[in-house]
Scaffold this motif. Structure first.
Motif, mmCIF file in Angstrom:
data_model
loop_
_atom_site.group_PDB
_atom_site.id
_atom_site.type_symbol
_atom_site.label_atom_id
_atom_site.label_comp_id
_atom_site.label_asym_id
_atom_site.label_seq_id
_atom_site.Cartn_x
_atom_site.Cartn_y
_atom_site.Cartn_z
ATOM 1 N N ILE A 167 0.845 -1.202 0.000
ATOM 2 C CA ILE A 167 0.000 0.000 0.000
ATOM 3 C C ILE A 167 0.881 1.254 0.000
ATOM 4 N N MET A 168 1.914 1.258 0.853
ATOM 5 C CA MET A 168 2.800 2.423 0.928
ATOM 6 C C MET A 168 3.568 2.612 -0.383
ATOM 7 N N ARG A 169 4.061 1.489 -0.908
ATOM 8 C CA ARG A 169 4.827 1.581 -2.161
ATOM 9 C C ARG A 169 3.962 2.106 -3.302
ATOM 10 N N ILE A 170 2.740 1.612 -3.373
ATOM 11 C CA ILE A 170 1.861 2.030 -4.474
ATOM 12 C C ILE A 170 1.518 3.514 -4.328
ATOM 13 N N LYS A 171 1.256 3.926 -3.104
ATOM 14 C CA LYS A 171 0.922 5.337 -2.854
ATOM 15 C C LYS A 171 2.085 6.221 -3.318
ATOM 16 N N ASP A 172 3.294 5.846 -2.904
ATOM 17 C CA ASP A 172 4.490 6.599 -3.294
ATOM 18 C C ASP A 172 4.648 6.638 -4.800
ATOM 19 N N ALA A 173 4.554 5.446 -5.402
ATOM 20 C CA ALA A 173 4.803 5.344 -6.841
ATOM 21 C C ALA A 173 3.760 6.120 -7.637
ATOM 22 N N LYS A 174 2.551 6.158 -7.131
ATOM 23 C CA LYS A 174 1.495 6.914 -7.833
ATOM 24 C C LYS A 174 1.774 8.403 -7.752
ATOM 25 N N GLU A 175 2.181 8.843 -6.559
ATOM 26 C CA GLU A 175 2.422 10.276 -6.371
ATOM 27 C C GLU A 175 3.642 10.745 -7.157
ATOM 28 N N LYS A 176 4.689 9.906 -7.143
ATOM 29 C CA LYS A 176 5.956 10.334 -7.765
ATOM 30 C C LYS A 176 5.957 10.159 -9.270
ATOM 31 N N SER A 177 5.427 9.013 -9.743
ATOM 32 C CA SER A 177 5.609 8.753 -11.176
ATOM 33 C C SER A 177 4.337 8.268 -11.852
ATOM 34 N N ASP A 178 3.193 8.540 -11.246
ATOM 35 C CA ASP A 178 1.920 8.116 -11.814
ATOM 36 C C ASP A 178 1.936 6.633 -12.214
ATOM 37 N N GLN A 179 2.467 5.824 -11.318
ATOM 38 C CA GLN A 179 2.489 4.359 -11.542
ATOM 39 C C GLN A 179 1.067 3.845 -11.763
ATOM 40 N N LYS A 180 0.904 3.028 -12.812
ATOM 41 C CA LYS A 180 -0.424 2.476 -13.083
ATOM 42 C C LYS A 180 -0.659 1.201 -12.269
ATOM 43 N N VAL A 181 -1.875 1.079 -11.794
ATOM 44 C CA VAL A 181 -2.247 -0.085 -10.987
ATOM 45 C C VAL A 181 -3.515 -0.698 -11.584
ATOM 46 N N VAL A 182 -3.529 -2.010 -11.674
ATOM 47 C CA VAL A 182 -4.699 -2.697 -12.235
ATOM 48 C C VAL A 182 -5.274 -3.652 -11.182
ATOM 49 N N GLY A 183 -6.526 -3.433 -10.836
ATOM 50 C CA GLY A 183 -7.186 -4.297 -9.855
ATOM 51 C C GLY A 183 -7.736 -5.536 -10.529
ATOM 52 N N ILE A 184 -7.434 -6.699 -9.966
ATOM 53 C CA ILE A 184 -7.943 -7.942 -10.552
ATOM 54 C C ILE A 184 -8.691 -8.737 -9.478
ATOM 55 N N TYR A 185 -9.632 -9.548 -9.919
ATOM 56 C CA TYR A 185 -10.489 -10.242 -8.956
ATOM 57 C C TYR A 185 -10.334 -11.748 -8.949
ATOM 58 N N CYS A 186 -9.537 -12.269 -9.843
ATOM 59 C CA CYS A 186 -9.676 -13.704 -10.026
ATOM 60 C C CYS A 186 -8.415 -14.262 -10.644
ATOM 61 N N THR A 187 -8.159 -15.539 -10.398
ATOM 62 C CA THR A 187 -6.975 -16.175 -10.970
ATOM 63 C C THR A 187 -7.085 -16.331 -12.490
ATOM 64 N N PHE A 188 -8.280 -16.134 -13.045
ATOM 65 C CA PHE A 188 -8.412 -16.221 -14.505
ATOM 66 C C PHE A 188 -7.808 -14.998 -15.205
ATOM 67 N N CYS A 189 -7.553 -13.936 -14.433
ATOM 68 C CA CYS A 189 -7.022 -12.723 -15.066
ATOM 69 C C CYS A 189 -5.543 -12.915 -15.387
ATOM 70 N N PRO A 190 -5.145 -12.774 -16.657
ATOM 71 C CA PRO A 190 -3.728 -12.951 -16.993
ATOM 72 C C PRO A 190 -2.896 -11.758 -16.512
ATOM 73 N N GLN A 191 -2.301 -11.934 -15.350
ATOM 74 C CA GLN A 191 -1.480 -10.867 -14.768
ATOM 75 C C GLN A 191 -0.329 -10.475 -15.689
ATOM 76 N N GLU A 192 0.088 -11.451 -16.524
ATOM 77 C CA GLU A 192 1.219 -11.194 -17.411
ATOM 78 C C GLU A 192 0.974 -9.978 -18.305
ATOM 79 N N LEU A 193 -0.280 -9.798 -18.749
ATOM 80 C CA LEU A 193 -0.584 -8.657 -19.621
ATOM 81 C C LEU A 193 -0.462 -7.358 -18.841
ATOM 82 N N VAL A 194 -0.857 -7.397 -17.574
ATOM 83 C CA VAL A 194 -0.765 -6.203 -16.725
ATOM 84 C C VAL A 194 0.703 -5.854 -16.497
ATOM 85 N N LEU A 195 1.501 -6.864 -16.189
ATOM 86 C CA LEU A 195 2.934 -6.642 -15.970
ATOM 87 C C LEU A 195 3.594 -6.125 -17.242
#
Lengths: 253, 380
Positions: free
Chosen positions: B18-46
């Motif tokens: 949570i802290m890392r994401i908050k920092d990364a969003k503030e500093k460099s507009d890091q994108k975050v993708v919320g997923i709900y299920c193991t069917f979601c291919p995380q590889e595409l997000v990465l």
């Protein structure tokens, strides 16, 4: 050597004291304190058997109040205790139906009284003694009067599975002038259907025994036999099989 | 980082992330993708340079809020997930730029429609047949659409090279997680049921796959020699059925209090996906991902034969004494499959317990009786 088995249920607390072939039985209302009920049972049973309290270490407790006793007594589930108790009384029984104050269960046992499988009712009073208590109340009767009052040939369908809705349904039927005896028979069938569905999930094997306080109701026994298509044995001490099983398990060390 | 990793380190992942994401969003507009299920291919997000975070609700608290919009008689996982989102009480949802849902059940499918009022949501249309060419073609198409959705919303391009790299990272992380779970094939199990859940559930919150892979490797190495037996042997229980996370671990806790050990979990936070590796034999990484993800033995698949094969193998490999099958209220697919599971477990000569419950604590006492009776059956 004596062994005391207690089955502290939601409505009644049952105790069995075994003493060299002799057996003492006692039942009291659980009331608000399962612990007090348990202690009272122990004292009264020992008094009856002529033992001073301090001599007894062999106490086995089952039922929902089993952990409340808090005196170092061994606890065993009611599933295992009913299996053990019924097997001692009726070695030929392989299926046990127990309907108590707040739950109902079906247990399958092997020839040595060991549990093979079991099912219990879900979070709901349908198919339990509580359902009968509430609905008897709506009819202005005590739960013990239901059996004598039923008219099976005039049974009406009680469609509500939910206890609260069933109570309203009964009030509606009474307002329409439906005979009380028919309503009671309908209630019995409702409980039997709910419990029979549970038993059929396990599959009926061997002879069937019916225990618990509700087993004293002959109308439920009849309705159960009808729903299951077989006869069921109601032990004379149907309320005590759990406590008996606990006492037997305790006596085996 | 140090070579010592404890279960407590996994417990910290959530807070640290949570802290890392908050920092990364503030500093460099890091994108975050919320997923709900193991069917979601995380590889595409990465591959899109974003951080995938698991949002599946495993806590009771937000359910009341969810019931302002959703029916009460719905699975607690859907209500919890939606409740966190609509009440903005989940930091990971809060920081998510986009959400990826999937049609694993009717309840989730329709819930995601409501969620679209809160964030951009992509709902993957999941085929329920995994053996025909038509359903595979549709699924591949879905993954391509998801890729376009991510590229558009995250304003980036997802290259094949980046996907292959992500595939390698996720394959290694999955293998490392499997190796940790496999530790419990030993008797006594090095990890308690709660430890196992803490590790497998927490890994989904990590912002750094390489880091969490190293943590998993460390943990495995530290426990490779096993633990010495002490006291009476505890019955070994396999938990299967609906997803379990911290907050809904009551069954695992009850088993432990009753003197047993949950040594393995087939649930989707556990072993369900851990045997599945994305093959690098395909030319197209999207096709490779499609083959892996369609193989997940979720009860939404019909038929779902791999789950029964996996369960049978786990019963043998983990030398379990009993199986508990947990269904969350109103999860029809797992509830119906419970019948097949019970047949399988009984055919293996083992005691079996099917529980239907929700996230509340109201049935703890009645679950206790059932679990204690199950363990008595093992010991008799």
């Amino acid at each position: 050597m004596i062994s005391i088995g207690l089955d502290i249920g939601s409505v009644a607390a049952k105790g069995v004291l075994l003493q060299e072939g002799q057996q003492h039985l006692m039942i009291i209302p659980t009331g608000w304190s399962p612990r007090q009920a348990g202690e009272q049972l122990i004292d009264s049973l020992l008094q009856r058997a002529g033992y001073p309290v301090k001599d007894v270490h062999n106490i086995t407790v089952t039922g929902y109040g089993r952990v409340a006793l808090n005196n170092g007594a061994r606890t065993v589930t009611e599933i295992k205790c009913h299996a053990r108790g019924v097997a001692a009384l009726y070695p030929q029984v392989r299926t046990i139906i127990d309907i108590g104050g707040q739950d109902s269960k079906a247990i399958q046992i092997d020839s040595r009284g060991r549990v093979i499988d079991f099912v219990m009712n879900d979070k709901c009073a349908a198919g339990t003694g509580r359902f009968l208590q509430v609905t008897a109340n709506a009819l202005g009767l005590d739960v013990s009067e239901l059996s004598d009052g039923e008219k099976p040939e005039q049974a009406v369908d009680i469609n509500s599975m939910c206890t609260v809705f069933a109570e309203s349904e009964i009030i509606g039927l009474l307002a329409q002038g439906v005979d009380k005896g028919g309503i009671i028979a309908g209630l019995h069938r409702s409980v039997a259907r709910k419990v029979a569905a549970m038993v059929k999930r396990l599959g009926i094997v061997g002879e069937v025994a019916f225990t618990g306080g509700v087993a004293m109701n002959r109308g439920i026994k009849r309705a159960l036999e009808q729903e299951l298509g077989c006869t069921v044995i109601v032990p004379e001490m149907c309320q005590y099989t759990g406590a008996l099983g606990a006492a037997l398990i305790g006596s085996e060390g | 980082m140090s070579n010592q990793t404890t279960v407590e380190d996994f417990l910290k992942i959530r807070e640290v992330s949570i802290m890392r994401i908050k920092d990364a969003k503030e500093k460099s507009d890091q994108k975050v993708v919320g997923i709900y299920c193991t069917f979601c291919p995380q590889e595409l997000v990465l591959a899109a340079g974003a951080i995938p975070v698991g949002l599946c609700g495993t806590k009771e608290e937000p359910i009341a809020k969810a019931e302002e919009h959703l029916p009460r008689n719905l699975c607690p996982l859907i209500k919890s997930s939606y409740g966190f989102a609509v009440s903005d009480t989940c930091p990971f949802f809060h920081f998510s730029d986009v959400i990826i849902g999937e049609t694993t059940c009717d309840g989730k499918k329709k819930m995601f429609e409501l969620m679209k009022d809160l964030k951009p949501v992509y709902v993957m249309q999941l085929p329920h047949l995994n053996r025909t060419q038509a359903s595979m073609d549709m699924w591949i198409d879905e993954l391509r659409n998801l890729k376009s959705f991510l590229e558009e919303h995250l304003e980036t391009e997802i290259t094949n090279e980046a996907i292959w790299k992500a595939i390698d990272i996720v394959n290694r992380e999955t293998a490392a997680a499997k190796a940790v779970c496999d530790l419990n094939k030993m008797d006594p199990p090095p990890l308690s049921g709660l430890d196992l859940l803490t590790v497998t559930w927490s890994r989904g919150f990590s912002t750094d796959k390489e880091e969490v892979t190293a943590m998993l490797d460390n943990l495995r190495r530290q426990h490779a020699a096993g633990t010495a037996a002490s006291g009476a042997r505890k019955p070994r229980v396999l938990l299967t059925g609906c997803p379990v996370g911290l907050g809904t671990e009551k069954v695992i806790r009850i088993v432990s209090e009753a003197g047993g050990n949950v040594v393995a979990m087939e649930n989707c936070t556990g072993y369900k996906t851990l045997e599945l590796q994305t093959s690098t034999e395909f030319d197209d990484p999207i096709v490779a991902l499609a083959h892996k993800y369609i193989s997940i033995p979720c009860s939404c698949m019909s038929p779902n034969t791999y789950r029964m094969e996996l369960l049978e193998r786990m019963i043998d490999d983990f030398k379990v004494d009993a199986v508990i099958d947990l269904t969350w209220q109103a999860c029809h697919t797992y509830n119906i499959e419970a019948y097949e599971v019970s047949k399988l477990v009984k055919s293996k000569g083992l005691p079996h317990l099917h529980l239907e419950s929700d996230y509340s604590q109201s049935d703890v006492e009645s679950i206790k009786v059932r679990v204690e009776a199950l363990l008595e059956m093992v010991n008799q």
